[in-house]
Design a protein around this motif. Structure first.
Motif, PDB file in Angstrom:
ATOM      1  N   ALA A  54      -3.261  -5.704  -4.863  1.00 20.84           N
ATOM      2  CA  ALA A  54      -1.980  -5.358  -3.572  1.00 20.84           C
ATOM      3  C   ALA A  54      -3.157  -3.364  -3.059  1.00 20.84           C
ATOM      4  O   ALA A  54      -3.534  -3.073  -2.127  1.00 20.84           O
ATOM      5  CB  ALA A  54      -0.961  -4.923  -4.399  1.00 20.84           C
ATOM      6  N   ALA A  55      -4.184  -2.929  -4.165  1.00 13.59           N
ATOM      7  CA  ALA A  55      -3.636  -1.555  -4.175  1.00 13.59           C
ATOM      8  C   ALA A  55      -5.401  -2.172  -3.066  1.00 13.59           C
ATOM      9  O   ALA A  55      -5.750  -1.124  -2.588  1.00 13.59           O
ATOM     10  CB  ALA A  55      -4.428  -1.222  -5.091  1.00 13.59           C
ATOM     11  N   ARG A  56      -6.065  -2.820  -3.964  1.00 10.41           N
ATOM     12  CA  ARG A  56      -7.470  -3.223  -2.706  1.00 10.41           C
ATOM     13  C   ARG A  56      -7.819  -4.020  -1.365  1.00 10.41           C
ATOM     14  O   ARG A  56      -8.439  -4.002  -0.465  1.00 10.41           O
ATOM     15  CB  ARG A  56      -8.591  -3.802  -4.056  1.00 10.41           C
ATOM     16  N   LEU A  57      -6.036  -4.581  -0.961  1.00 11.92           N
ATOM     17  CA  LEU A  57      -5.379  -5.092   0.722  1.00 11.92           C
ATOM     18  C   LEU A  57      -5.726  -4.501   1.166  1.00 11.92           C
ATOM     19  O   LEU A  57      -5.317  -2.751   1.117  1.00 11.92           O
ATOM     20  CB  LEU A  57      -4.780  -6.407   0.284  1.00 11.92           C
ATOM     21  N   GLN A 117       5.182  -1.048  -9.152  1.00  8.62           N
ATOM     22  CA  GLN A 117       5.328  -2.211  -8.148  1.00  8.62           C
ATOM     23  C   GLN A 117       7.029  -2.967  -7.747  1.00  8.62           C
ATOM     24  O   GLN A 117       7.812  -3.460  -8.576  1.00  8.62           O
ATOM     25  CB  GLN A 117       4.076  -2.907  -8.238  1.00  8.62           C
ATOM     26  N   GLY A 118       7.377  -2.683  -6.595  1.00 10.79           N
ATOM     27  CA  GLY A 118       8.567  -3.584  -6.346  1.00 10.79           C
ATOM     28  C   GLY A 118       8.409  -4.939  -4.820  1.00 10.79           C
ATOM     29  O   GLY A 118       8.008  -4.864  -4.334  1.00 10.79           O
ATOM     30  N   VAL A 122       6.434   5.239  -1.619  1.00 13.01           N
ATOM     31  CA  VAL A 122       5.894   4.746  -1.450  1.00 13.01           C
ATOM     32  C   VAL A 122       4.256   5.192  -0.687  1.00 13.01           C
ATOM     33  O   VAL A 122       3.305   5.057  -0.016  1.00 13.01           O
ATOM     34  CB  VAL A 122       6.798   3.489  -0.139  1.00 13.01           C
ATOM     35  N   THR A 123       2.987   3.695  -1.380  1.00 10.16           N
ATOM     36  CA  THR A 123       2.263   4.009  -1.016  1.00 10.16           C
ATOM     37  C   THR A 123       1.037   2.552  -0.375  1.00 10.16           C
ATOM     38  O   THR A 123      -0.067   3.092   0.482  1.00 10.16           O
ATOM     39  CB  THR A 123       1.304   4.394  -2.798  1.00 10.16           C
ATOM     40  N   GLN A 124       1.886   1.997  -0.506  1.00  9.87           N
ATOM     41  CA  GLN A 124       0.842   0.270   0.273  1.00  9.87           C
ATOM     42  C   GLN A 124       1.833  -0.227   0.110  1.00  9.87           C
ATOM     43  O   GLN A 124       2.812  -0.480  -1.114  1.00  9.87           O
ATOM     44  CB  GLN A 124       0.088   0.161  -0.512  1.00  9.87           C
ATOM     45  N   GLY A 157       6.640  -6.670  -0.169  1.00 12.08           N
ATOM     46  CA  GLY A 157       5.914  -6.170  -1.646  1.00 12.08           C
ATOM     47  C   GLY A 157       5.925  -4.328  -1.044  1.00 12.08           C
ATOM     48  O   GLY A 157       5.041  -4.379  -0.283  1.00 12.08           O
ATOM     49  N   PHE A 158       5.865  -3.853  -2.686  1.00  7.64           N
ATOM     50  CA  PHE A 158       5.186  -2.556  -2.420  1.00  7.64           C
ATOM     51  C   PHE A 158       4.795  -1.759  -3.312  1.00  7.64           C
ATOM     52  O   PHE A 158       5.296  -2.453  -4.103  1.00  7.64           O
ATOM     53  CB  PHE A 158       6.198  -1.909  -1.163  1.00  7.64           C
ATOM     54  N   THR A 159       3.664  -1.035  -3.174  1.00 12.79           N
ATOM     55  CA  THR A 159       3.902  -0.020  -4.871  1.00 12.79           C
ATOM     56  C   THR A 159       3.478   1.012  -4.229  1.00 12.79           C
ATOM     57  O   THR A 159       4.184   1.537  -3.397  1.00 12.79           O
ATOM     58  CB  THR A 159       1.609  -0.505  -4.889  1.00 12.79           C
TER      59      THR A 159
END
Length: 469
Positions: A334-337, A381-382, A409-411, A444-446
């Motif tokens: 997710a962090a790399r998308l 992650q949520g 929320v970061t992403q 979803g999110f991180t």
């Protein structure tokens, strides 16, 4: 005029036939393989316009449909998995002809369908050929609700889920894609190596360029889709076939270059094999590409990912193992998308954020399930699922909540988020803007946290308070 149209259609068909292209003139909504409402995810061989063939594990199709029943047209006997309306995945074996997936009729209305065939490999010789859908009289397909993002998972029997309960569908690649709400596919086969060997180990890196795993497979048409991320898990089998460290590292560098040539903007994640084979060589290959200027390639250390009871044998993860891998891998992918978050910490709430003539109409009943699916020191992650409990469709949505623990929320994926202080707003993506009565939308999110990470207690959807469940 109608005669002219018929002649034009006939001429077009003849021209297409002469070029070897698909000649079937599918109508959108008719359920045929060429129906534009059916999304074919992964590498499907479409040479025969009336019979599409998935050649790799993890390929699947999604579509919507109206009516009360749905059937598959199958050429020969096959085992397959399917899910209707997002329900539990069901497995049916040795079916052929017209396969009824709804022996008990559904309620009249709009529905969704996912189908994935058991991969034809090894000793299994089923006939994985999709020839279309059969719907109720007057019913039609509806556009598939799929993410524009896609992640490819490249590997061997571990990647395709060998020994897990539902094979590819219970493997970490499928689970990660589903958790992130993106399209996903698995390119791999049992016993595959990174480097081809004299004793017969086939190179997955070479077959990556093909439509399927067979030595006679045609070259894959990479214009069919573009991957946003590629996760590589290779090396488990190379060691037992005597591949040297130098050859493995050189092969890995070459494969990364191949992937980059096909997907110029994709994040490439090279996993340390779970059996800890060639970790230094894998890391060195990544470093070589980073030094050469490709900074979008990453080495992923998988130490400690598998629990002690996460294997079904000495090598293959069981369902619990694949779930544990997913919990670690999903936030990394997710962090790399490409981020969809638009932070606006300097923006303060004002009356302009309240519903207006241009704001989607408020929902009259809703519930929100907020779940923390993974947590680590300072981050988490949520997943959020909105259920429309009203009798009417929600066309466009904005979900708002307030964090009580100072989280940020970061992403996000499958939604666009903004945050002002502790107040967060998540708005729909284009592909999940509509929530039918009784239906759901998920994203979803991180995020980051400091001392505590409590779940929000209050949510509003388009200005209407929702029940937290």
């Amino acid at each position: 005029m109608r005669a002219a149209l018929r002649i034009a259609a006939a001429v077009t068909g003849a021209v297409l036939a002469g070029t070897g292209a698909a000649v079937a003139l599918a109508a959108t909504g008719d359920g045929s393989p060429g129906d534009a409402n059916i999304a074919f995810v992964g590498r499907w061989d479409r040479t025969n316009s009336s019979a599409y063939v998935p050649n790799w594990a993890g390929a699947y199709l999604r579509t919507g449909f109206t009516g009360t029943t749905v059937k598959l047209k199958q050429r020969g006997t096959i085992d397959l998995y399917f899910s209707i309306d997002g329900g539990a995945v069901q497995y049916t074996q040795n079916v052929s002809g017209t396969v009824n997936l709804t022996p008990t009729k559904l309620a009249a209305g709009n529905h969704t369908l996912m189908v994935s065939y058991r991969v034809v490999a090894g000793s299994y010789t089923g006939d994985a050929v999709f020839q279309g859908l059969v719907l109720d009289s007057g019913a039609k397909t509806l556009p598939a609700n799929v993410s524009p993002k896609l992640v490819e998972f490249v590997g061997d029997s571990i990647t395709v889920g060998t020994t897990s309960s539902k094979n590819a569908l219970t493997a970490y690649g499928w689970l990660t894609g589903e958790q992130l709400g993106v399209r996903h596919t698995q390119i791999g086969y049992g016993g595959g190596c990174l480097v081809a060997t004299a004793d017969g180990c086939v190179s997955v890196a070479a077959q990556f360029l093909k439509t399927g795993y067979s030595s006679t497979s045609a070259n894959w048409d990479f214009s069919r889709y573009t991957a946003d991320a590629v996760v590589i898990n290779l090396g488990t089998n190379d060691k037992s076939h005597g591949v040297s460290s130098a050859d493995f590292q050189a092969g890995y560098v070459a494969f990364i270059k191949t992937v980059r040539g096909k997907y110029p903007n994709a994040a490439i994640l090279a996993l340390e094999t779970f059996s800890k084979r060639y970790p230094a060589e894998t890391q060195a290959a990544v470093a070589t590409q980073n030094t050469a200027g490709d900074r979008n390639v990453y080495y992923v250390n998988t130490e400690g990912w598998l629990p002690s009871d996460g294997l079904s044998d000495s090598v293959h993860p069981n369902d619990k193992g694949h779930q544990a891998i997913t919990a670690k891998l999903a936030p990394i992918v997710a962090a790399r998308l490409t981020p969809t978050t638009s932070p606006s910490a300097t923006t303060s709430p004002s009356s302009s954020t309240s519903p207006s003539a241009t704001t989607p109409p408020p929902a009259s009943g809703c519930s929100v399930a907020y779940k923390i699916t993974n947590s680590w020191q300072g981050g988490f992650q949520g997943d959020v699922t909105i259920t429309n409990q009203a009798s009417s469709t929600v066309n466009g949505w904005a979900l708002r909540w307030t964090f009580a623990g100072g989280q940020t929320v970061t992403q996000a994926w499958n939604a666009t988020t903004t945050q002002s202080g502790t107040a967060v707003t998540a708005t729909n993506a284009t592909w999940n803007a509509t929530i039918p009565a009784g239906g759901t939308a998920a994203f979803g999110f991180t995020g980051t946290w400091t001392s505590t990470n409590p779940a929000p207690a209050d949510f509003t959807l388009n200005g209407t308070r929702c029940a937290a469940v």
